[in-house]
Design a protein around this motif. Structure first.
Motif, PDB file in Angstrom:
ATOM      1  N   GLY A  62       2.749  -7.266   3.835  1.00  0.00           N
ATOM      2  CA  GLY A  62       3.176  -6.350   2.784  1.00  0.00           C
ATOM      3  C   GLY A  62       2.605  -6.685   1.417  1.00  0.00           C
ATOM      4  N   ARG A  63       1.548  -7.516   1.384  1.00  0.00           N
ATOM      5  CA  ARG A  63       0.943  -7.919   0.106  1.00  0.00           C
ATOM      6  C   ARG A  63      -0.444  -7.305  -0.074  1.00  0.00           C
ATOM      7  NH1 ARG A  63      -0.181 -13.307  -0.479  1.00  0.00           N
ATOM      8  NH2 ARG A  63      -0.307 -13.689   1.779  1.00  0.00           N
ATOM      9  N   TRP A  64      -0.642  -6.085   0.467  1.00  0.00           N
ATOM     10  CA  TRP A  64      -1.953  -5.454   0.462  1.00  0.00           C
ATOM     11  C   TRP A  64      -2.542  -5.293  -0.931  1.00  0.00           C
ATOM     12  CZ3 TRP A  64      -2.108  -1.147  -2.492  1.00  0.00           C
ATOM     13  CH2 TRP A  64      -0.892  -0.500  -2.747  1.00  0.00           C
ATOM     14  N   ILE A  65      -1.680  -5.174  -1.927  1.00  0.00           N
ATOM     15  CA  ILE A  65      -2.176  -4.921  -3.286  1.00  0.00           C
ATOM     16  C   ILE A  65      -3.017  -6.079  -3.802  1.00  0.00           C
ATOM     17  CG2 ILE A  65      -0.265  -5.914  -4.628  1.00  0.00           C
ATOM     18  CD1 ILE A  65      -0.363  -3.308  -6.313  1.00  0.00           C
ATOM     19  N   GLU A  66      -2.845  -7.268  -3.204  1.00  0.00           N
ATOM     20  CA  GLU A  66      -3.587  -8.436  -3.674  1.00  0.00           C
ATOM     21  C   GLU A  66      -5.074  -8.352  -3.356  1.00  0.00           C
ATOM     22  OE1 GLU A  66      -1.844 -12.132  -2.429  1.00  0.00           O
ATOM     23  OE2 GLU A  66       0.209 -11.391  -2.734  1.00  0.00           O
ATOM     24  N   ILE A  67      -5.430  -7.526  -2.381  1.00  0.00           N
ATOM     25  CA  ILE A  67      -6.848  -7.437  -2.031  1.00  0.00           C
ATOM     26  C   ILE A  67      -7.589  -6.403  -2.864  1.00  0.00           C
ATOM     27  CG2 ILE A  67      -6.803  -5.627  -0.249  1.00  0.00           C
ATOM     28  CD1 ILE A  67      -8.609  -7.427   1.438  1.00  0.00           C
ATOM     29  N   VAL A  68      -6.859  -5.565  -3.592  1.00  0.00           N
ATOM     30  CA  VAL A  68      -7.476  -4.471  -4.347  1.00  0.00           C
ATOM     31  C   VAL A  68      -7.948  -4.981  -5.695  1.00  0.00           C
ATOM     32  CG1 VAL A  68      -7.154  -2.141  -5.257  1.00  0.00           C
ATOM     33  CG2 VAL A  68      -5.939  -2.850  -3.177  1.00  0.00           C
ATOM     34  N   ASP A  69      -9.158  -4.631  -6.069  1.00  0.00           N
ATOM     35  CA  ASP A  69      -9.703  -5.032  -7.361  1.00  0.00           C
ATOM     36  C   ASP A  69      -8.879  -4.428  -8.490  1.00  0.00           C
ATOM     37  OD1 ASP A  69     -11.788  -4.688  -9.762  1.00  0.00           O
ATOM     38  OD2 ASP A  69     -12.485  -6.297  -8.454  1.00  0.00           O
ATOM     39  N   ALA A  70      -8.607  -5.234  -9.499  1.00  0.00           N
ATOM     40  CA  ALA A  70      -7.753  -4.791 -10.607  1.00  0.00           C
ATOM     41  C   ALA A  70      -8.327  -3.600 -11.354  1.00  0.00           C
ATOM     42  CB  ALA A  70      -7.524  -5.962 -11.568  1.00  0.00           C
ATOM     43  N   SER A  71      -9.664  -3.435 -11.328  1.00  0.00           N
ATOM     44  CA  SER A  71     -10.292  -2.325 -12.059  1.00  0.00           C
ATOM     45  C   SER A  71      -9.889  -0.967 -11.501  1.00  0.00           C
ATOM     46  CB  SER A  71     -11.818  -2.462 -12.018  1.00  0.00           C
ATOM     47  OG  SER A  71     -12.294  -2.367 -10.685  1.00  0.00           O
ATOM     48  N   LEU A  72      -9.363  -0.937 -10.279  1.00  0.00           N
ATOM     49  CA  LEU A  72      -8.949   0.330  -9.661  1.00  0.00           C
ATOM     50  C   LEU A  72      -7.519   0.693 -10.013  1.00  0.00           C
ATOM     51  CD1 LEU A  72     -10.551   0.012  -6.107  1.00  0.00           C
ATOM     52  CD2 LEU A  72     -11.477   1.090  -8.164  1.00  0.00           C
ATOM     53  N   ASN A  73      -6.851  -0.163 -10.773  1.00  0.00           N
ATOM     54  CA  ASN A  73      -5.483   0.117 -11.212  1.00  0.00           C
ATOM     55  C   ASN A  73      -4.596   0.477 -10.015  1.00  0.00           C
ATOM     56  OD1 ASN A  73      -3.306   0.473 -12.893  1.00  0.00           O
ATOM     57  ND2 ASN A  73      -4.013   2.422 -13.773  1.00  0.00           N
ATOM     58  N   PRO A  74      -4.454  -0.447  -9.071  1.00  0.00           N
ATOM     59  CA  PRO A  74      -3.782  -0.118  -7.809  1.00  0.00           C
ATOM     60  C   PRO A  74      -2.334   0.329  -7.955  1.00  0.00           C
ATOM     61  CG  PRO A  74      -4.115  -2.494  -8.022  1.00  0.00           C
ATOM     62  CD  PRO A  74      -4.901  -1.853  -9.111  1.00  0.00           C
ATOM     63  N   LYS A  75      -1.628  -0.138  -8.977  1.00  0.00           N
ATOM     64  CA  LYS A  75      -0.225   0.258  -9.124  1.00  0.00           C
ATOM     65  C   LYS A  75      -0.074   1.741  -9.445  1.00  0.00           C
ATOM     66  CE  LYS A  75       1.456  -4.295 -10.499  1.00  0.00           C
ATOM     67  NZ  LYS A  75       2.156  -5.099 -11.552  1.00  0.00           N
ATOM     68  N   SER A  76      -1.079   2.329 -10.081  1.00  0.00           N
ATOM     69  CA  SER A  76      -1.003   3.749 -10.431  1.00  0.00           C
ATOM     70  C   SER A  76      -1.399   4.654  -9.273  1.00  0.00           C
ATOM     71  CB  SER A  76      -1.906   4.045 -11.636  1.00  0.00           C
ATOM     72  OG  SER A  76      -1.486   3.313 -12.760  1.00  0.00           O
ATOM     73  N   HIS A  77      -2.080   4.097  -8.295  1.00  0.00           N
ATOM     74  CA  HIS A  77      -2.541   4.898  -7.150  1.00  0.00           C
ATOM     75  C   HIS A  77      -2.118   4.220  -5.850  1.00  0.00           C
ATOM     76  CE1 HIS A  77      -5.093   7.016 -10.053  1.00  0.00           C
ATOM     77  NE2 HIS A  77      -5.480   5.832 -10.484  1.00  0.00           N
ATOM     78  N   SER A  78      -0.949   3.644  -5.825  1.00  0.00           N
ATOM     79  CA  SER A  78      -0.545   2.784  -4.717  1.00  0.00           C
ATOM     80  C   SER A  78      -0.537   3.510  -3.375  1.00  0.00           C
ATOM     81  CB  SER A  78       0.834   2.175  -4.995  1.00  0.00           C
ATOM     82  OG  SER A  78       1.807   3.205  -5.179  1.00  0.00           O
ATOM     83  N   GLU A  79      -0.026   4.748  -3.328  1.00  0.00           N
ATOM     84  CA  GLU A  79       0.071   5.450  -2.050  1.00  0.00           C
ATOM     85  C   GLU A  79      -1.303   5.757  -1.473  1.00  0.00           C
ATOM     86  OE1 GLU A  79       2.536   8.865  -2.092  1.00  0.00           O
ATOM     87  OE2 GLU A  79       4.318   7.817  -2.841  1.00  0.00           O
ATOM     88  N   GLU A  80      -2.221   6.251  -2.328  1.00  0.00           N
ATOM     89  CA  GLU A  80      -3.559   6.597  -1.851  1.00  0.00           C
ATOM     90  C   GLU A  80      -4.329   5.353  -1.417  1.00  0.00           C
ATOM     91  OE1 GLU A  80      -5.066   8.805  -5.209  1.00  0.00           O
ATOM     92  OE2 GLU A  80      -4.858  10.683  -4.106  1.00  0.00           O
ATOM     93  N   ILE A  81      -4.230   4.275  -2.207  1.00  0.00           N
ATOM     94  CA  ILE A  81      -4.963   3.050  -1.887  1.00  0.00           C
ATOM     95  C   ILE A  81      -4.403   2.414  -0.616  1.00  0.00           C
ATOM     96  CG2 ILE A  81      -5.476   0.705  -2.666  1.00  0.00           C
ATOM     97  CD1 ILE A  81      -5.682   1.775  -5.497  1.00  0.00           C
ATOM     98  N   MET A  82      -3.093   2.399  -0.482  1.00  0.00           N
ATOM     99  CA  MET A  82      -2.482   1.836   0.725  1.00  0.00           C
ATOM    100  C   MET A  82      -2.925   2.631   1.954  1.00  0.00           C
ATOM    101  SD  MET A  82       1.547   1.001   1.492  1.00  0.00           S
ATOM    102  CE  MET A  82       2.054   2.717   1.398  1.00  0.00           C
ATOM    103  N   ARG A  83      -3.039   3.937   1.802  1.00  0.00           N
ATOM    104  CA  ARG A  83      -3.481   4.785   2.909  1.00  0.00           C
ATOM    105  C   ARG A  83      -4.922   4.458   3.299  1.00  0.00           C
ATOM    106  NH1 ARG A  83      -1.323   9.165   5.167  1.00  0.00           N
ATOM    107  NH2 ARG A  83      -2.698  10.653   6.176  1.00  0.00           N
ATOM    108  N   CYS A  84      -5.778   4.237   2.300  1.00  0.00           N
ATOM    109  CA  CYS A  84      -7.179   3.901   2.570  1.00  0.00           C
ATOM    110  C   CYS A  84      -7.302   2.551   3.275  1.00  0.00           C
ATOM    111  CB  CYS A  84      -7.986   3.904   1.273  1.00  0.00           C
ATOM    112  SG  CYS A  84      -8.481   5.551   0.732  1.00  0.00           S
ATOM    113  N   ILE A  85      -6.467   1.573   2.872  1.00  0.00           N
ATOM    114  CA  ILE A  85      -6.497   0.274   3.543  1.00  0.00           C
ATOM    115  C   ILE A  85      -6.084   0.436   5.001  1.00  0.00           C
ATOM    116  CG2 ILE A  85      -5.451  -2.022   3.629  1.00  0.00           C
ATOM    117  CD1 ILE A  85      -5.210  -1.940   0.603  1.00  0.00           C
ATOM    118  N   ASN A  86      -5.062   1.232   5.244  1.00  0.00           N
ATOM    119  CA  ASN A  86      -4.621   1.494   6.616  1.00  0.00           C
ATOM    120  C   ASN A  86      -5.744   2.116   7.436  1.00  0.00           C
ATOM    121  OD1 ASN A  86      -3.148   1.998   8.942  1.00  0.00           O
ATOM    122  ND2 ASN A  86      -1.514   3.079   7.916  1.00  0.00           N
TER     123      ASN A  86
END
Length: 682
Positions: free
Chosen positions: A590-614
């Motif tokens: 449940g720590r997927w956000i740690e792999i996302v580069d900070a420049s993508l602002n993952p907290k603002s697009h969490s649902e879309e980014i989590m879907r892409c990781i899946n």
């Protein structure tokens, strides 16, 4: 759908609305929220985009497995422009057709919809068909005949054309037969329009259209259309308009212009041509002119014309034999070492003279080098007319020779998609083997995602658009191109970016033409080719490749875009030698956000980014059978509501970092731009 009882009907709406013909097959209904319903929704999401992005405006697709598989076909009318507006005009029409299918054939497992906007609307129409029958998309004579019988629809104008009925009927049949022949002979879209001028003020000018699905061979297309023309009887032939449609072909004629653009050909009816009688003298002899005078006067010009034709034919043949193709106002030389390409490509590309390439690149100046890959260096060039080009020059040490060079020319010259790089031509002179591409100013994807400074230029919306574009390009290669192609070397350096940051897949030297069955597997007995870090495990270890090999590479690509790290070992990947195992571990915890580069602002697009990781983790699963197809991937990316499957562990996830690997670097998970060629024992 063959052999079922059909419900045929036609909905003719007011002038402000649209006209739709539909055929509902009585093959049973599906229930809401069923597997069949979900598979149909997948196709409804994917087909409009697939067809509108194809140069032929045609697409077929299959979703799911039997007995819940859905097979579908979509085709936009041939006068639809294949440009930036195609998504709205063609894609919108197909999307409307899916909606109309639900309204007119509610929950039907099989249906065909012929959607035509009102004649006052300039938007062309389209057709859509779907069925659970695996033979629905077949191209055998039996499959085509079955589809014809189960998707037939007719509509006729109630008014008749004035004039002699027999003559009018003959003219209409002549018009339709001519249009059918022209459509069958059209190599790309199997589409034609013809106008017949009667030459009489009493009989109106007639306009006709004929079209087949582009995957039909010319002979099958003509046979399909001729079957429809044969259905035009003496009663229907004198109507002021009519149309007959089946899944694979259709015809229409009207007493008004109903399609976009000028007619492709204009003809005069044979029945309206009355030759003037020969003039005769009082004795019945033609003005007293002797027969031998007539013979000489006729023979001389005929012989002159024949002689001129022979000279022209010999000159034309000599041009082809010497391989002279015009390019930027100059004659190109013969393609030495591979002149058969000129015949095989049928002038689909230009063959440049080596001197032209030297001048365009300033003698391959180092200042013009854009980059270097497994094939060799790539140079920027410019022709005298100002056109900028990218020149890929085969290096003698590259390990790739004329076979790869020829393979890339043959493949990419036949492929046309907005997410594939466009080949302008080639050059082969002595040891020089060169490919000339459109110049894309933003270089390749790796220049942005792996550079700390340039990452700031890549916000989430751009990354998502690039990801979707790559997926659509791969789907075209696997499913909708003239050839089914497996790329085998998909990586960031082979994704080029145009001025608007639109992605274009490049480097087809290692690509393979595959069978039309996307689930088939092939193997290589000579060598495994590709790039370390992007190769699917079954390919790297056993030489087995399929479309799922590209799916694996695409999953790696998504993770690299999201993380800004290369896929291989360093302490940036935790305890794992690559980013795949690291991403999977973070996902499981449940720590997927740690792999996302900070420049993508993952907290603002969490649902879309989590879907892409899946989606990425689904693509890199160890077992190829568990991975989705690119059709599935495109549908998952385009839908925010589709429920995604649970992912199994990825390939290579259990490889731990050793001391040697851990010391390879600190800024990324290693450099993996090496293209390898491994000999495998059999």
């Amino acid at each position: 759908m063959a052999g079922v009882v059909l419900l045929l009907s036609f909905l003719l709406m007011p002038l402000s609305a649209s006209a739709t013909g539909k055929v509902c097959g009585k093959g049973g209904n599906y229930t809401a929220n069923s597997t069949y319903s979900s598979n149909l929704s997948l196709l409804a999401a994917a087909l409009p985009l697939n067809a509108s992005s194809s140069p032929t405006l045609f697409a077929t697709a299959t979703a799911g497995q039997s007995p819940d598989a859905v097979h579908a076909l979509a085709l936009c009318r041939g006068d639809t422009a294949a440009d930036s507006n195609a998504t709205a005009s063609c894609g919108g029409c197909i999307a409307d057709s899916f909606r109309y299918a639900q309204e007119l054939c509610p929950n039907a497992r099989a249906a065909a919809v012929y959607f035509e906007y009102n004649d006052s609307d300039s938007r062309p129409g389209c057709l859509l068909g779907f069925s659970p029958d695996a033979a629905f998309l077949g191209l055998t004579p039996a499959a085509i005949a079955a589809a014809d019988g189960s998707t037939l629809f007719q509509f006729w104008n109630g008014q008749s054309i004035p004039g002699d009925a027999a003559a009018v009927a003959a003219d209409v049949r002549e018009l339709l037969n001519a249009t059918a022949r022209d459509a069958a002979a059209a190599a790309v879209r199997r589409f034609a329009t013809v106008t017949m001028d009667s030459g009489s003020s009493d009989i109106p000018t007639l306009f006709s259209l004929a079209q087949c699905t582009p995957d039909l061979p010319a002979g099958d297309c003509l046979a399909c259309l001729q079957r429809l023309v044969a259905m035009v009887n003496d009663t229907t032939a004198v109507r002021q308009g009519g149309r007959i449609l089946v899944l694979r072909c259709n015809i229409r004629f009207e007493a008004f212009m109903f399609y976009n653009g000028e007619s492709m050909r204009r003809i005069r009816p044979s029945s309206g041509v009355t030759p003037a009688p020969p003039a005769t003298g009082p004795t019945g002899k033609r003005n007293g002119v002797r027969p031998w005078v007539i013979a000489i006067s006729v023979a001389a010009p005929v012989a002159l014309v024949a002689f001129g034709f022979i000279l022209y034919y010999r000159r034309l043949r000599r041009r082809y034999t010497k391989g002279k193709v015009r390019s930027h106002g100059k004659r190109a030389r013969k393609l030495k070492g591979g002149d058969e390409l000129l015949w095989e490509m049928e002038a689909e590309f230009s063959v440049f003279d080596f001197q032209q390439i030297l001048e365009a690149t300033c003698n391959f100046s180092e200042e013009n080098i854009l980059g270097e890959g497994g094939f060799g260096p790539v140079y920027k060039g410019q022709f005298p007319d100002g056109m900028e080009i990218a020149v890929k020059r085969l290096a003698s040490h590259s390990g790739q020779g004329f076979i790869e060079f020829k393979n890339e020319v043959q493949l990419i010259a036949k492929l046309q998609h907005r997410n594939l790089v466009r080949l302008l031509g080639c050059c082969s002179q002595g040891e020089e083997k060169i490919l000339v591409y459109e110049y894309l100013p933003n270089k390749s994807l790796d220049f942005f995602i792996f550079d700390e400074d340039k990452k700031a230029l890549m916000d989430w919306n751009k990354c998502l658009a690039i990801t979707e574009g790559i997926a659509e390009g791969l789907l075209y290669l696997h499913k909708h191109s003239r050839l089914c192609v497996i790329h085998r070397d998909l990586k960031p350096s082979n994704i080029l970016l145009d001025s608007k940051m639109n992605p274009k897949i490049s480097d087809f030297g290692l690509a393979k033409i595959f069978s039309s069955n996307a689930t088939d597997e092939g193997n290589t007995t000579r060598r495994v080719v590709g790039t370390y870090g992007y190769m699917a495990p079954e390919y790297a270890s056993e030489g087995l490749f399929s479309v799922k090999s590209d799916v694996f590479s695409f999953g790696v690509l998504i993770l690299e875009i999201l993380s800004g790290k290369r896929n291989s070992g360093s302490n940036q990947c935790g305890d794992f030698i690559n980013i795949l195992g690291y991403a999977w571990q973070l996902w499981e915890e449940g720590r997927w956000i740690e792999i996302v580069d900070a420049s993508l602002n993952p907290k603002s697009h969490s649902e879309e980014i989590m879907r892409c990781i899946n989606i990425a983790l689904l693509c890199v699963q160890e077992n190829a059978a568990d991975r989705p197809t690119m059709l599935d991937v495109v549908a998952m990316l385009s839908s925010k509501t589709m429920i995604l499957r649970e992912t199994k562990h990825p390939a290579y996830f259990n490889l731990r970092v050793g001391n040697e690997e851990a010391s390879t670097g600190t800024q990324s998970c290693s450099v993996n731009d090496l293209t390898i060629s491994v000999t495998t024992a059999r």
